[in-house]
Design a protein around this motif. Structure first.
Motif, PDB file in Angstrom:
ATOM      1  N   CYS A  94       0.776   4.315   2.162  1.00  0.00           N
ATOM      2  CA  CYS A  94      -0.199   3.666   1.297  1.00  0.00           C
ATOM      3  C   CYS A  94       0.397   2.320   0.917  1.00  0.00           C
ATOM      4  CB  CYS A  94      -0.437   4.520   0.051  1.00  0.00           C
ATOM      5  SG  CYS A  94      -1.561   3.773  -1.139  1.00  0.00           S
ATOM      6  N   MET A  95      -0.282   1.244   1.282  1.00  0.00           N
ATOM      7  CA  MET A  95       0.216  -0.098   1.008  1.00  0.00           C
ATOM      8  C   MET A  95      -0.773  -0.820   0.104  1.00  0.00           C
ATOM      9  SD  MET A  95       3.020  -0.277   2.806  1.00  0.00           S
ATOM     10  CE  MET A  95       3.347  -2.034   2.929  1.00  0.00           C
ATOM     11  N   ALA A  96      -0.232  -1.615  -0.789  1.00  0.00           N
ATOM     12  CA  ALA A  96      -1.105  -2.327  -1.724  1.00  0.00           C
ATOM     13  C   ALA A  96      -0.513  -3.669  -2.095  1.00  0.00           C
ATOM     14  CB  ALA A  96      -1.328  -1.487  -2.972  1.00  0.00           C
ATOM     15  N   ALA A 125      -5.576  -5.099  -3.913  1.00  0.00           N
ATOM     16  CA  ALA A 125      -6.127  -4.472  -2.714  1.00  0.00           C
ATOM     17  C   ALA A 125      -5.182  -3.378  -2.248  1.00  0.00           C
ATOM     18  CB  ALA A 125      -6.318  -5.495  -1.593  1.00  0.00           C
ATOM     19  N   ALA A 126      -5.733  -2.417  -1.530  1.00  0.00           N
ATOM     20  CA  ALA A 126      -4.918  -1.334  -0.998  1.00  0.00           C
ATOM     21  C   ALA A 126      -5.481  -0.854   0.320  1.00  0.00           C
ATOM     22  CB  ALA A 126      -4.859  -0.171  -1.984  1.00  0.00           C
ATOM     23  N   SER A 162       3.491   3.539  -1.306  1.00  0.00           N
ATOM     24  CA  SER A 162       3.688   4.909  -1.749  1.00  0.00           C
ATOM     25  C   SER A 162       3.378   5.830  -0.588  1.00  0.00           C
ATOM     26  CB  SER A 162       2.786   5.249  -2.944  1.00  0.00           C
ATOM     27  OG  SER A 162       1.464   5.482  -2.509  1.00  0.00           O
ATOM     28  N   TYR A 163       3.589   7.121  -0.799  1.00  0.00           N
ATOM     29  CA  TYR A 163       3.333   8.086   0.256  1.00  0.00           C
ATOM     30  C   TYR A 163       1.976   8.757   0.132  1.00  0.00           C
ATOM     31  CZ  TYR A 163       8.332   7.559   1.078  1.00  0.00           C
ATOM     32  OH  TYR A 163       9.570   7.049   1.347  1.00  0.00           O
ATOM     33  N   ARG A 164       1.170   8.313  -0.835  1.00  0.00           N
ATOM     34  CA  ARG A 164      -0.166   8.889  -0.955  1.00  0.00           C
ATOM     35  C   ARG A 164      -0.988   8.565   0.278  1.00  0.00           C
ATOM     36  NH1 ARG A 164       0.915   7.712  -6.385  1.00  0.00           N
ATOM     37  NH2 ARG A 164       0.485   9.485  -7.759  1.00  0.00           N
ATOM     38  N   SER A 200      -5.371   5.502  -6.531  1.00  0.00           N
ATOM     39  CA  SER A 200      -4.263   5.410  -7.473  1.00  0.00           C
ATOM     40  C   SER A 200      -3.492   4.114  -7.309  1.00  0.00           C
ATOM     41  CB  SER A 200      -3.304   6.578  -7.259  1.00  0.00           C
ATOM     42  OG  SER A 200      -2.151   6.418  -8.063  1.00  0.00           O
ATOM     43  N   ASP A 201      -3.056   3.558  -8.426  1.00  0.00           N
ATOM     44  CA  ASP A 201      -2.209   2.364  -8.356  1.00  0.00           C
ATOM     45  C   ASP A 201      -0.748   2.677  -8.679  1.00  0.00           C
ATOM     46  OD1 ASP A 201      -3.147   0.840 -11.568  1.00  0.00           O
ATOM     47  OD2 ASP A 201      -2.365   2.810 -11.048  1.00  0.00           O
TER      48      ASP A 201
END
Length: 125
Positions: free
Chosen positions: A33-35, A49-50, A99-101, A109-110
């Motif tokens: 998960c990149m943001a 943004a994500a 994150s690993y989400r 989620s942020d």
């Protein structure tokens, strides 16, 4: 451990464009998960943004919808933020985070685990 390195910040006039890059190093699973977040002086850090690199869905803050595009190049472990029609209020330090989400949890989620050091974007009138 995942290390994130941002690049591409700079100074442009209002109405201009910039492309930010975020390269992930270290132990990088197949998908992350990149943001992108940003923090202006005196303000809180907000998610802009994500993207979940294992899919195609994306998240955008209302303030950047239609102007910013987040994209990925999984072969390069890199995520981009293309920014168009930049406004003075876009001026901020921009941070890449991971994150690993997965999937919808990533977009909803942020809460992030890894952070880059940031790249400064300055928009002048």
């Amino acid at each position: 451990q995942v290390q994130l390195v941002e690049s591409g910040g700079g100074s442009v006039q209002a109405g201009g464009s910039l492309r930010l890059s975020c390269a992930a190093y270290g132990y990088t699973p197949s998908y992350l998960c990149m943001a992108w977040f940003r923090q202006a002086p005196g303000k809180e850090r907000d998610r802009v943004a994500a993207i979940y690199t294992g899919g195609s869905s994306t998240y955008y803050a209302d303030s950047v919808k239609g102007r910013f595009t987040i994209s990925q190049d999984n072969a390069k472990n890199t995520v981009y933020l293309q920014m168009h029609s930049l406004k003075p209020e876009d001026t901020a330090m921009y941070y890449c985070a991971a994150s690993y989400r997965s999937g919808s949890l990533c977009l909803a989620s942020d809460a992030m685990v890894y952070w880059g050091k940031g790249t400064l974007v300055t928009i002048s009138t």
